[in-house]
Design an enzyme around this catalytic site. Structure first.
Site, short mmCIF file in Angstrom:
data_model
loop_
_atom_site.label_atom_id
_atom_site.label_comp_id
_atom_site.label_asym_id
_atom_site.label_seq_id
_atom_site.Cartn_x
_atom_site.Cartn_y
_atom_site.Cartn_z
N ASP A 88 0.87 -1.17 0.00
CA ASP A 88 0.00 0.00 0.00
C ASP A 88 0.92 1.23 0.00
O ASP A 88 2.06 1.13 0.49
CB ASP A 88 -0.78 -0.05 1.32
N ASP B 96 -15.31 15.79 8.21
CA ASP B 96 -14.51 14.67 7.68
C ASP B 96 -13.58 14.17 8.78
O ASP B 96 -12.63 14.84 9.16
CB ASP B 96 -13.69 15.17 6.47
N THR C 43 -15.76 6.08 -3.86
CA THR C 43 -16.08 7.41 -4.45
C THR C 43 -14.82 8.28 -4.52
O THR C 43 -14.69 9.12 -5.38
CB THR C 43 -17.09 8.16 -3.57
N LYS D 48 -14.88 17.41 -1.80
CA LYS D 48 -13.44 17.45 -2.09
C LYS D 48 -13.07 16.00 -2.39
O LYS D 48 -13.73 15.07 -1.92
CB LYS D 48 -12.65 17.98 -0.89
N1 LIG Z 1 -10.63 12.31 3.35
C1 LIG Z 1 -10.68 12.34 2.03
N2 LIG Z 1 -11.64 13.07 1.41
C2 LIG Z 1 -11.70 13.08 0.08
N3 LIG Z 1 -10.86 12.45 -0.74
C3 LIG Z 1 -9.88 11.72 -0.16
C4 LIG Z 1 -9.73 11.63 1.22
N4 LIG Z 1 -8.66 10.82 1.49
C5 LIG Z 1 -8.16 10.44 0.29
N5 LIG Z 1 -8.88 10.98 -0.69
C6 LIG Z 1 -8.67 10.82 -2.11
O1 LIG Z 1 -8.99 9.47 -2.45
C7 LIG Z 1 -7.87 8.86 -3.09
C8 LIG Z 1 -7.84 7.41 -2.71
O2 LIG Z 1 -7.62 7.28 -1.28
P1 LIG Z 1 -7.09 5.86 -0.76
O3 LIG Z 1 -6.96 5.92 0.74
O4 LIG Z 1 -7.88 4.75 -1.36
O5 LIG Z 1 -5.67 5.76 -1.42
P2 LIG Z 1 -4.45 6.55 -0.85
O6 LIG Z 1 -4.64 6.71 0.64
O7 LIG Z 1 -4.25 7.78 -1.63
O8 LIG Z 1 -3.28 5.58 -1.14
P3 LIG Z 1 -3.26 4.09 -0.56
O9 LIG Z 1 -4.24 3.31 -1.42
O10 LIG Z 1 -1.84 3.69 -0.71
O11 LIG Z 1 -3.74 4.19 0.88
C9 LIG Z 1 -6.68 9.61 -2.54
O12 LIG Z 1 -5.58 9.48 -3.44
C10 LIG Z 1 -7.21 11.04 -2.49
O13 LIG Z 1 -7.13 11.65 -3.77
MG LIG Z 2 -5.40 4.90 2.01
#
Ligand SMILES: Nc1ncnc2c1ncn2[C@@H]1O[C@H](COP(=O)(O)OP(=O)(O)OP(=O)(O)O)[C@@H](O)[C@H]1O
Ligand SMILES: [Mg+2]
Ligand SMILES: [K+]
Length: 680
Positions: free
Chosen positions: A305, A342, A378, A393
Site C-alpha cells: 500500500d 470529515d 467514491t 473534495k
Molecule cells: N478524506 C478524504 N476526502 C476526500 N478524498 C480523499 C480523502 N482521502 C483520500 N482521498 C482521495 O482518495 C484517493 C484514494 O484514497 P485511498 O486511501 O484509497 O488511497 P491513498 O490513501 O491515496 O493511497 P493508498 O491506497 O496507498 O492508501 C486519494 O488518493 C485522495 O485523492
Molecule cells: Mg489509504
C-alpha cells in the site's frame, strides 16, 4: 528493522525440558512422530531382551550388549523429546512475557443510559462500548468510535513513543494492554474474551494451536515412508541371514533399523517448526499460523500500500490553492466547508490549515448538514447543506466527473496545479461547491527512509515489489520512483488490488501484501501472506494472517527472511540426516555379515575394532547427533539474502557432503573411545 527480542534459554527452561522429555515418552504422544515412535518400540523390545536375552532366539551376544543397545535407544528418544521440549519451553517463556502485558484491568462499560459500570476486562464481549480516560489501560482489542488520543503501545510493541489514534480513518484500532496517554476515547470492543490478538499469539506461541504446516506434514509423511521401507529391508534380512547361516541378534537388527531410519531430522523436525514460529514473535509479528510463516518464505511478489506503508501516511494539508477567478478566501472557506465533518486525518488537517489561514465556520451553520463520508470507492467526501448545496473534495478525476455530471465546467488551470502537486509526490484534492471547482488542496506525504535498499535486497532474492495506491497516476509514479519499487498501480480501487493479487497468483506466484486500511481487508484475505499493521483497522487485522505489532510494513521483509530460513533449516537438516545414514551402512553391514562373508572386510573402511563395537559406535553417534544439532534447529541456518539456487548449492554442500563425512569421523572416534574403555 526492529531488533528481535532476545530469547535466552534459561536454566528453568532447560530443567523443565528434561522433565518434559520423560513425560513425552507416553506412546500416545510419541505416535505423532512416526520415526521416533519406531525407535521407542525398539527401546521396549531391547529392554525385554535385556531381561530375557533368549526371548526370541537363543542370544549369541551377552546381556550386557542388549542393555547397552537399550540404553542408547532410550537416550535417542529422550534427546528427540528434549529438543522439542526445549523449543516449546522457549515458546512458553515468550508466552508468559506476553501474558504479563495482558494484565487484568477494570473497564468502564458504557451503559444504554450513558452511565458507566465498572466491569473486569475479561467480561467484555464483542460490541460492548467502553470509555478509557488518560492513564488508563485499554481493556481489550477494539475500534475507537469517538475521540482522539495518544496511545502508549510500549507494552505491546516496546516502542515508548505514543501513537495518535482517532475515530474514523485508518488509525482507529486499539490493542488491549496499551495505555491512553492523553485525552479520552470511546472504544467499541471487537473481540470476545480469550479471542484477542494477544490471546491468539499466546496460544500459537505455546504450540497449543500449532497445527502442522503443509511443508512439515509432507516431510513427516516422507520420513514415515522411509521408516517403513527400512523396516521391510530389515525384515528381509532375517531369512537372508538364515540362508547364509549367519546368526543375527534381534538387538542388532533393531540397532541397524534405528541407524537407517531418519531419526536425526525425525527428532528435530518439531523443534525446527516451533523455533521458527518463535522467531516470528521475536520480531513482534503475530502469525495466525505456521503455514503463513512458511508461505512468507516462498513469496514471489510483494504488494505494498502507498499511504501508511511506503509513506508515513499521516498526509497533512500543506497548501490550499484557488483556481483562476477564485479568491484565496473563497477557496479556503470551501475547503473548510468540505472538511468540517470529515473524520479522516486528511480532513482534520485541512480544517486545521484553514483555521490557521484565518477562516472559520460557525458550527450552527452546518450542524444539520449531511456529512458525506470518504470511501475508497467514491474517493470523495464533503457536505450536503440543508439549502441543497453540495460541497465536495476528493481525487481530481472524481471531482471532475462529479462537476461534469452537474453540467459545470472544468477550470483550465486545474490540471496544471494538480500535476505540480502530484509531481512533488503530494496528493492533490480538488474542491467543488455546487457545479463549480474552486481549487486544489495539497496533501503532503513523505516516503519512509531505507525502503530503496530493502526493495533492492528483495529483488536480490527474486521478489518483485508492486506499489498499489488509490492515488492518482502522477503522484504514484513520483512516489514509486522515490521508493524504488518495481511496478505500481494507481487509482486502484479495492477490487483492483484483489485483481492484481489474483493475476500474480494465476501466474503461479505467491503474493504477500501489507495494508492497514479497511479498504485493504479483502486484498489482505486474498493474498497468500497478508500482513496487517497493528495500527490499522480491525477489519484489516481480521482479514490478515499476520499482524505487525510495530505497524512497520517493511517488517514483511523480515518475515520473508524468517520464512525462508525456516524452510532452509528444515531442508538442510533433512539432507544432513539422510546423508548421515550412508556412513552407517559402512559401519554396520560389514559388522553384521563379516563372519559369513569375510570379503565384506573391504567395506570396513573405518577399520572399526569389532562387530559389536562397530554397531554400538554407530548407534551412539546416531543418538548424540540429535542434541548436537539442537542449536542449529533452534537458531536456524545462517540466512543471507542471496539468490535461491546459490543458497541451495551452498547448503547441499555443507549439509549433504558434511552429512556424509561427519558420521565417518564421529563413529570412528566413538569406536576408539570404546576401545580405550574396552567396553566392546
Ligand atoms: N478524506 C478524504 N476526502 C476526500 N478524498 C480523499 C480523502 N482521502 C483520500 N482521498 C482521495 O482518495 C484517493 C484514494 O484514497 P485511498 O486511501 O484509497 O488511497 P491513498 O490513501 O491515496 O493511497 P493508498 O491506497 O496507498 O492508501 C486519494 O488518493 C485522495 O485523492
Ligand atoms: Mg489509504
Ligand atoms: K538414523
Amino acid at each position: 528493522m526492529t531488533t528481535a527480542r532476545k530469547n535466552t534459554l534459561t536454566k528453568e527452561i532447560v530443567s523443565q525440558a528434561i522433565i518434559d522429555a520423560f513425560k513425552k515418552l507416553n506412546p500416545a504422544v510419541m505416535i505423532k512422530n512416526p520415526v521416533m515412535f519406531v525407535v521407542e518400540v525398539g527401546t521396549v523390545i531391547t529392554l525385554l531382551l535385556s531381561i530375557w536375552p533368549d526371548l526370541f532366539v537363543a542370544s549369541t551376544v551377552g546381556r550386557g550388549y542388549n542393555i547397552a543397545v537399550f540404553l542408547i535407544l532410550l537416550f535417542t528418544v529422550l534427546f528427540a523429546n528434549f529438543a522439542e521440549a526445549l523449543a516449546e519451553g522457549r515458546g512458553k517463556a515468550q508466552a508468559d512475557t506476553l501474558r504479563k502485558t495482558k494484565s487484568e484491568t477494570m473497564a468502564k462499560l458504557v451503559q444504554k443510559d450513558g452511565s458507566y459500570k465498572q466491569v473486569s476486562s475479561t467480561q467484555l464481549k464483542k460490541g460492548d462500548v467502553v470509555r478509557v480516560d488518560t492513564g488508563e489501560i485499554i481493556p481489550t482489542d477494539g475500534e475507537i468510535i469517538e475521540g482522539l488520543a495518544s496511545i502508549d503501545e510500549s507494552a505491546i510493541t516496546g516502542e515508548s513513543a505514543p501513537v495518535i489514534k482517532e475515530a474514523g480513518g485508518d488509525f482507529s484500532s486499539v490493542t488491549g494492554g496499551t495505555r491512553v496517554a492523553s485525552d479520552y476515547i470511546i472504544v467499541k470492543v471487537m473481540t470476545d474474551p480469550g479471542e484477542s490478538f494477544l490471546d491468539r499469539m499466546i496460544a500459537l506461541v505455546e504450540g497449543a494451536k500449532r497445527q502442522k504446516t503443509p511443508n512439515e506434514i509432507a516431510l513427516t509423511t516422507l520420513l514415515a515412508v522411509l521408516t517403513l521401507i527400512f523396516l521391510i529391508v530389515i525384515m528381509t534380512m532375517v531369512p537372508m541371514a538364515q540362508y547364509l547361516s549367519v546368526k543375527l541378534d534381534v538387538a542388532t537388527l533393531i540397532a541397524l533399523l534405528v541407524c537407517l531410519i531418519p531419526t536425526t531430522i525425525g527428532g528435530l523436525l518439531s523443534a525446527i517448526g516451533i523455533a521458527g514460529m518463535d522467531r516470528v514473535t521475536q520480531f513482534n509479528v503475530l502469525a495466525m499460523s505456521g503455514k503463513a510463516v512458511e508461505a512468507a518464505g516462498d513469496i514471489d511478489t510483494l504488494i505494498l500500500d502507498k499511504t501508511g506503508t511506503i509513506t508515513y501516511g499521516n498526509r497533512m494539508a500543506s497548501e490550499i490553492l484557488p483556481v483562476k477567478g477564485v479568491s484565496s478566501k473563497e477557496m479556503i472557506l470551501s475547503a473548510l466547508m468540505a472538511s468540517v465533518k470529515d473524520e479522516t486525518p486528511e480532513g482534520r488537517s485541512i480544517v486545521e490549515l484553514a483555521n490557521k489561514l484565518g477562516e472559520s465556520w460557525a458550527e450552527k451553520e452546518y450542524k444539520d448538514a449531511e456529512a458525506i463520508e470518504f470511501t475508497a470507492e467514491t474517493r470523495m467526501s464533503g457536505l450536503n447543506l440543508a439549502s441543497g448545496a453540495q460541497i465536495r473534495k476528493g481525487a481530481v478525476d472524481a471531482i471532475k466527473k462529479h462537476i461534469s455530471a452537474k453540467g459545470g465546467r472544468i477550470p483550465s488551470d486545474l490540471d496544471d496545479i494538480a500535476n505540480r502537486i502530484a509531481r512533488a509526490g503530494g496528493t492533490p484534492l480538488a474542491v467543488a461547491a455546487g457545479d463549480r471547482i474552486y481549487g486544489v488542496i495539497y496533501l503532503k506525504d513523505t516516503v519512509k527512509p531505507g525502503l530503496k535498499e530493502r526493495f533492492a535486497e528483495l529483488r536480490g532474492m527474486g521478489i518483485k515489489t508492486i506499489m498499489c495506491t488509490g492515488d492518482n497516476p502522477l503522484t504514484a509514479a513520483t512516489i514509486a520512483l522515490e521508493a524504488g519499487v518495481d511496478d505500481f498501480i494507481a487509482e486502484a480501487k479495492p477490487e483492483d488490488k484483489i485483481a492484481a493479487i489474483k493475476k500474480e497468483q494465476q501466474d503461479g506466484k505467491l503474493v504477500a501484501m501489507t495494508g492497514d486500511g479497511t479498504n485493504d481487508a479483502p486484498a489482505l484475505a486474498q493474498a497468500d501472506v497478508g500482513l496487517a499493521m497493528n495500527s490499522g483497522t480491525m477489519a484489516a487485522k481480521e482479514a490478515a494472517n499476520m499482524i505487525d505489532l510495530d505497524s512497520d510494513p517493511t517488517k514483511l521483509l523480515s518475515v520473508v527472511a524468517i520464512g525462508k530460513q525456516l524452510l532452509i533449516t528444515r531442508g538442510a537438516l533433512t539432507t544432513f540426516s539422510i546423508a548421515n545414514d550412508i556412513a552407517k551402512y559402512f559401519a554396520i553391514i560389514p559388522a553384521m555379515f563379516i563372519l559369513a562373508m569375510p570379503q565384506l572386510e573391504a567395506l570396513n573402511i573405518m577399520h572399526l575394532a569389532s562387530p559389536t563395537s562397530a554397531i554400538l559406535s554407530a548407534l551412539i553417534f546416531n543418538a548424540v547427533i540429535i542434541p548436537l544439532l539442537i542449536p542449529i534447529a533452534m537458531k536456524g541456518v545462517k540466512y543471507r539474502a542471496m539468490s535461491a539456487d546459490r543458497l541451495l548449492t551452498r547448503n547441499v554442500l555443507i549439509y549433504g557432503v558434511g552429512g556424509v563425512i561427519v558420521p565417518f569421523v564421529g563413529i570412528k572416534a566413538i569406536d576408539l573411545v570404546l576401545q580405550v574403555l574396552n567396553i566392546a
